[in-house]
Write a protein that holds these residues in place. Structure first.
Motif, mmCIF file in Angstrom:
data_model
loop_
_atom_site.group_PDB
_atom_site.id
_atom_site.type_symbol
_atom_site.label_atom_id
_atom_site.label_comp_id
_atom_site.label_asym_id
_atom_site.label_seq_id
_atom_site.Cartn_x
_atom_site.Cartn_y
_atom_site.Cartn_z
ATOM 1 N N UNK A 50 0.836 -1.205 0.000
ATOM 2 C CA UNK A 50 0.000 0.000 0.000
ATOM 3 C C UNK A 50 0.873 1.258 0.000
ATOM 4 N N UNK A 51 1.934 1.241 0.801
ATOM 5 C CA UNK A 51 2.828 2.397 0.841
ATOM 6 C C UNK A 51 3.539 2.582 -0.494
ATOM 7 N N UNK A 52 3.907 1.479 -1.142
ATOM 8 C CA UNK A 52 4.580 1.618 -2.439
ATOM 9 C C UNK A 52 3.610 2.178 -3.481
ATOM 10 N N UNK A 53 2.347 1.779 -3.406
ATOM 11 C CA UNK A 53 1.365 2.347 -4.320
ATOM 12 C C UNK A 53 1.216 3.851 -4.097
ATOM 13 N N UNK A 54 1.262 4.260 -2.817
ATOM 14 C CA UNK A 54 1.155 5.688 -2.519
ATOM 15 C C UNK A 54 2.378 6.448 -3.034
ATOM 16 N N UNK A 55 3.541 5.812 -2.977
ATOM 17 C CA UNK A 55 4.718 6.416 -3.604
ATOM 18 C C UNK A 55 4.487 6.563 -5.101
ATOM 19 N N UNK A 56 3.870 5.535 -5.697
ATOM 20 C CA UNK A 56 3.591 5.571 -7.126
ATOM 21 C C UNK A 56 2.631 6.681 -7.519
ATOM 22 N N UNK A 57 1.768 7.083 -6.583
ATOM 23 C CA UNK A 57 0.866 8.199 -6.864
ATOM 24 C C UNK A 57 1.631 9.514 -7.016
ATOM 25 N N UNK A 58 2.846 9.566 -6.451
ATOM 26 C CA UNK A 58 3.659 10.785 -6.519
ATOM 27 C C UNK A 58 4.564 10.799 -7.751
ATOM 28 N N UNK A 59 4.718 9.645 -8.392
ATOM 29 C CA UNK A 59 5.588 9.546 -9.560
ATOM 30 C C UNK A 59 6.003 8.103 -9.784
ATOM 31 N N UNK A 60 6.547 7.814 -10.938
ATOM 32 C CA UNK A 60 6.984 6.450 -11.246
ATOM 33 C C UNK A 60 8.066 6.003 -10.261
ATOM 34 N N UNK A 61 7.873 4.822 -9.675
ATOM 35 C CA UNK A 61 8.824 4.286 -8.707
ATOM 36 C C UNK A 61 9.794 3.351 -9.440
ATOM 37 N N UNK A 62 11.083 3.671 -9.347
ATOM 38 C CA UNK A 62 12.086 2.872 -10.055
ATOM 39 C C UNK A 62 13.287 2.601 -9.149
ATOM 40 N N UNK A 63 13.710 1.339 -9.107
ATOM 41 C CA UNK A 63 14.933 0.958 -8.418
ATOM 42 C C UNK A 63 16.056 0.990 -9.449
ATOM 43 N N UNK A 128 12.513 12.513 -8.136
ATOM 44 C CA UNK A 128 13.093 12.604 -6.793
ATOM 45 C C UNK A 128 13.901 11.346 -6.475
ATOM 46 N N UNK A 129 15.133 11.534 -6.014
ATOM 47 C CA UNK A 129 15.886 10.412 -5.447
ATOM 48 C C UNK A 129 15.355 10.223 -4.027
ATOM 49 N N UNK A 130 14.381 9.351 -3.883
ATOM 50 C CA UNK A 130 13.690 9.219 -2.602
ATOM 51 C C UNK A 130 14.512 8.461 -1.569
ATOM 52 N N UNK A 131 15.389 7.561 -2.014
ATOM 53 C CA UNK A 131 16.251 6.810 -1.104
ATOM 54 C C UNK A 131 17.520 6.423 -1.848
ATOM 55 N N UNK A 132 18.629 6.352 -1.126
ATOM 56 C CA UNK A 132 19.933 6.096 -1.740
ATOM 57 C C UNK A 132 20.738 5.166 -0.848
ATOM 58 N N UNK A 133 21.705 4.477 -1.455
ATOM 59 C CA UNK A 133 22.565 3.625 -0.625
ATOM 60 C C UNK A 133 23.896 3.348 -1.301
#
Length: 248
Positions: A50-63, A128-133
């Motif tokens: 559900x949280x990943x879908x909400x991220x997707x509402x803000x923009x395409x989610x890509x690893x 947005x670079x939402x997370x980095x490692x």
């Protein structure tokens, strides 16, 4: 650690004291879906989705796993910026502001002699670079060394946790047998790890002045461990902020 490569660490025979923190690792086996199901309940997995879908509402989610030097350095620059914000919120010293620290990791990740050991990745949400490692991979073990996530709207939906799941999946797909969360007792590590490594310190002196200093450091280390290993004390200390840089 008490054991190195399956044999007793020779330094363990010295008069050691417990380090304030432990280290945690997860054994990787099977495929990602089986591992994920074994570690997380049905309700938790549904919440993750559900949280990943909400991220997707803000923009395409890509690893993404950048391979070009310029993109690696750009990703690391954002990682260091995100870490700076994290350190500021905690009230600890920003180690990457010190001369050479950020440059060291950037060179490690791009130098042909070492880049095969280094894994840089990020979770993009739109632009947005939402997370980095930055991690290390060696002898079937993935070392989770540096990670951070961006402030702002994406932070509400757990981009760091989503990115970690992608990293665990990637480590399994690469054939890694262990995922090493390295030093630190953060709660999220315990959610995935199945082993804890006790770490020990040696504080000694070569002169009388050195012995006096070593004794004071031992006392400070014991107090630090007590705070970090007592949840109520650690929560109170974290809320107050480490303005003296004692935990940096």
């Amino acid at each position: 650690p008490d054991v190195v490569g399956g044999q007793r660490n020779p330094f363990s025979f010295l008069p050691l004291a417990a380090n304030p923190s432990g280290a945690h690792a997860a054994t990787l086996s099977g495929d990602w879906e089986a591992f994920y199901a074994a570690k997380r309940s049905n309700s938790t997995r549904k919440n993750d989705k559900a949280k990943r879908r909400k991220l997707g509402d803000l923009g395409e989610v890509r690893f993404l796993e950048p391979s070009e030097d310029s993109d690696i350095r750009r990703t690391l620059a954002e990682l260091f910026r995100q870490k700076a914000g994290q350190f500021a919120r905690m009230g600890v010293v920003d180690v990457f502001a010190r001369p050479g620290f950020a440059e060291f990791f950037a060179e490690l990740a791009t130098d042909p002699a070492t880049r095969s050991l280094v894994h840089v990745s990020r979770l993009d949400v739109g632009d947005i670079m939402a997370a980095t490692n930055l991690g290390l991979v060696h002898c079937g073990r993935y070392y989770h060394v540096l990670a951070a996530y961006a402030d702002g709207e994406t932070a509400r939906f757990g981009p760091g946790a989503a990115h970690l799941r992608d990293l665990l999946r990637t480590a399994i797909e690469r054939g890694c047998r262990e995922f090493d969360f390295t030093i630190g007792d953060e709660p999220y590590k315990r959610e995935w790890a199945d082993s804890t490594l006790a770490l020990r310190d040696l504080h000694t002196g070569a002169t009388s002045a050195g012995w006096i200093l070593a004794l004071s450091v031992r006392g400070f280390t014991r107090a630090k461990r007590t705070i970090k290993q007592t949840p109520a004390l650690w929560r109170a200390f974290s809320r107050a902020g480490d303005r003296g840089g004692l935990f940096s």
